[in-house]
Write an enzyme that holds these catalytic residues in place. Structure first.
Site, PDB file in Angstrom:
ATOM      1  N   ASP A 179       4.017   5.604   4.252  1.00 39.46           N
ATOM      2  CA  ASP A 179       2.937   4.647   4.016  1.00 39.46           C
ATOM      3  C   ASP A 179       3.087   3.882   2.707  1.00 39.46           C
ATOM      4  O   ASP A 179       2.455   2.848   2.513  1.00 39.46           O
ATOM      5  CB  ASP A 179       1.589   5.379   4.028  1.00 39.46           C
ATOM      6  CG  ASP A 179       1.263   5.972   5.388  1.00 39.46           C
ATOM      7  OD1 ASP A 179       1.369   5.234   6.386  1.00 39.46           O
ATOM      8  OD2 ASP A 179       0.919   7.160   5.462  1.00 39.46           O
ATOM      9  N   ARG A 277       8.602  19.319  -2.298  1.00 38.06           N
ATOM     10  CA  ARG A 277       8.771  18.229  -1.331  1.00 38.06           C
ATOM     11  C   ARG A 277       9.879  18.519  -0.329  1.00 38.06           C
ATOM     12  O   ARG A 277       9.849  18.039   0.801  1.00 38.06           O
ATOM     13  CB  ARG A 277       9.075  16.932  -2.085  1.00 38.06           C
ATOM     14  CG  ARG A 277       9.030  15.688  -1.217  1.00 38.06           C
ATOM     15  CD  ARG A 277       9.309  14.433  -2.030  1.00 38.06           C
ATOM     16  NE  ARG A 277       9.161  13.236  -1.216  1.00 38.06           N
ATOM     17  CZ  ARG A 277       8.038  12.587  -1.024  1.00 38.06           C
ATOM     18  NH1 ARG A 277       6.937  13.027  -1.601  1.00 38.06           N
ATOM     19  NH2 ARG A 277       7.990  11.511  -0.275  1.00 38.06           N
TER      20      ARG A 277
END
Length: 489
Positions: A179, A277
């Site tokens: 995004d 991550r």
């Protein structure tokens, strides 16, 4: 041939799989033929990417469900792939006529011809370049779409590129990323001197990141899985959907958001889990459990204007604001604009004559959302709409840890909004006054907007970047339908 109901654009006998058959293109866009004693058809508008001529044959490229034959898919879809329907006209004149009629019909659909593609090779699992090569390029080539590709090199690169891009050369911008690139594109368009026309540029989103909330929200409109193929198909078709844009302001500093603003638990999980991550989307679950077990609460206040129909919904949980002047930011006329002299300055409406409500902390989290999904497996705002002029507000002030764990688990299907510990409503405007942690007043929290740190308090997570705003009062207003997305509906 009367089994093909409708008006013909062209009808002829052709070879299909070596057999002579009748083929017709109807005015409603169906390409119909008889084969093995039954009728088969393709919908040009919905299924066909494009066609090419290979010697005496015409090859029609179309989307189909995995494992299916040539069918029309009208219901909720599954995973799709490109397949070919091949036919051979019986003469060169017939072949030319078929090519002309197919071209004319596809051109009449208003599909994009030229696209500018931004690819983030660093996002998520770093799969964007593979997705571009294996899905996006082949599909656009099949559809005859011309495109220019730009890889992003650093944070805000996409914003810089779009800010100076000659938009007259393109029919849309495509983001192959999570995004983040979409948010940069929106901010880049709204920084331009010609922002009023620039922001009407259609934007396509192909999921290639960790969150993919916008792509998931778009594809969920028609029940399609969140895949690159499913995302490229509506870009080729050229269908468009308006999108609300939120303006977040602090003095004359502005930032434009299209997804979410988070503060408290959900922001802590999103940002602090960056250290793991490498786990992909599982990082949110793993770190979320840790944060719930070691729960933080935050002092602060929020003020909001409920959408019509939600006034009584908040009467017992909030108070009527005493004075709108106390909620404003004072005179900032002497400040230098930080977002461009000519850019979009946010929506204008009468803040004084609105039904402001106030709520005191402590808070576990406060969450504003513009679309239903924040990621492929997280639906914070099940009632959110793309273009309605309101943001969905989700607030949790107090909740036992085990019930909070269950509540957070229900984010996967939107069931959390049914919890008695959740306040869920729609708002037109919003003010956040963030405060310190209740267990350690020397430490503040994180204000997370669209997956990036907008502001952070003293003693919290540091990423060695200068943040756009201070950990202080900020205001959010929403502009209905300001931006435009390529959409499956």
């Amino acid at each position: 041939m009367d089994q093909f109901a409708g008006d013909f654009i062209i009808s002829d006998r052709v070879l299909i799989a070596g057999n002579l058959a009748r083929l017709a293109l109807l005015s409603d866009g169906r390409l119909c033929w008889s084969q093995s004693g039954g009728e088969k058809y393709l919908l040009l508008e919905k299924e066909v990417l494009g066609f090419s001529v290979q010697g005496p044959r015409i090859v029609v490229k179309h989307a189909a469900e995995v494992g299916s034959g040539i069918i029309c898919f009208d219901g909720p879809g599954g995973n799709k792939v490109t397949k070919s329907f091949v036919f051979e006209p019986c003469s060169e004149d017939s072949r030319k006529l078929w090519c002309q009629k197919l071209t004319d019909y596809l051109n009449s659909l208003g599909r994009p011809k030229r696209l500018f593609i931004l690819v983030n090779p660093f996002g998520g699992k770093k799969s964007a370049l593979n997705i571009l090569a294996n899905t996006v390029r082949p599909m656009l080539d099949d559809a005859g779409v011309q495109y220019t590709v730009q890889e992003t090199k650093y944070q805000l690169h996409a914003q810089e590129v779009v800010h100076g891009l000659d938009l007259t050369k393109y029919d849309g911008i495509v983001c192959v990323s999570g995004d983040g690139i979409l948010v940069e594109v929106i901010n880049g368009l709204l920084r331009r001197e010609d922002w009023h026309s620039a922001i009407k540029t259609p934007i396509g989103v192909v999921p290639a990141g960790t969150g993919n909330g916008m792509a998931k929200s778009l594809l969920d409109l028609v029940g399609d899985p969140c895949s690159a193929f499913n995302a490229v198909l509506p870009i080729i078709r050229g269908h468009k959907q308006s999108l609300d844009v939120a303006t977040i302001s602090q003095g004359k500093t502005r930032y434009f958001s299209v997804l979410t603003l988070m503060w408290g638990l959900v922001a802590d999980i999103d940002i602090e889990s960056e250290k793991i991550r490498w786990m992909g989307s599982a990082r949110f679950d793993i770190y979320g459990i840790q944060r719930i077990l070691q729960l933080r609460k935050y002092h602060g206040r929020i003020h909001f204007v409920p959408a019509p129909g939600f006034d009584t919904h908040v009467e017992q949980t909030s108070q009527k604001a005493q004075s709108i002047q106390e909620l404003q930011f004072g005179d900032t006329s002497e400040e230098e604009p930080k977002f461009g002299e000519y850019g979009y300055q946010g929506p204008h409406f009468d803040m004084d004559n609105m039904n402001w409500r106030s709520m005191e902390g402590p808070f576990i989290f406060v969450w504003l959302h513009n679309v239903p999904w924040s990621g492929e497996h997280t639906m914070p705002a099940p009632d959110a709409k793309f273009s309605e002029g309101y943001l969905d507000l989700i607030v949790v002030r107090d909740c036992p840890k085990m019930q909070l764990l269950a509540l957070m688990s229900n984010l996967s299907n939107g069931g959390h909004v049914k919890s008695p510990h959740v306040l869920y409503l729609k708002v037109k405007a919003f003010i956040l006054e963030p405060g310190p942690r209740t267990d350690d007043p020397s430490k503040g929290g994180i204000i997370d907007v669209d997956g990036e740190i907008l502001a952070s308090g003293h003693g919290t997570y540091t990423d060695e970047k200068k943040h756009l705003m201070a950990y202080d009062k900020l205001q959010v207003k929403v502009h209905e339908g300001l931006a435009t997305l390529f959409s499956p509906i």
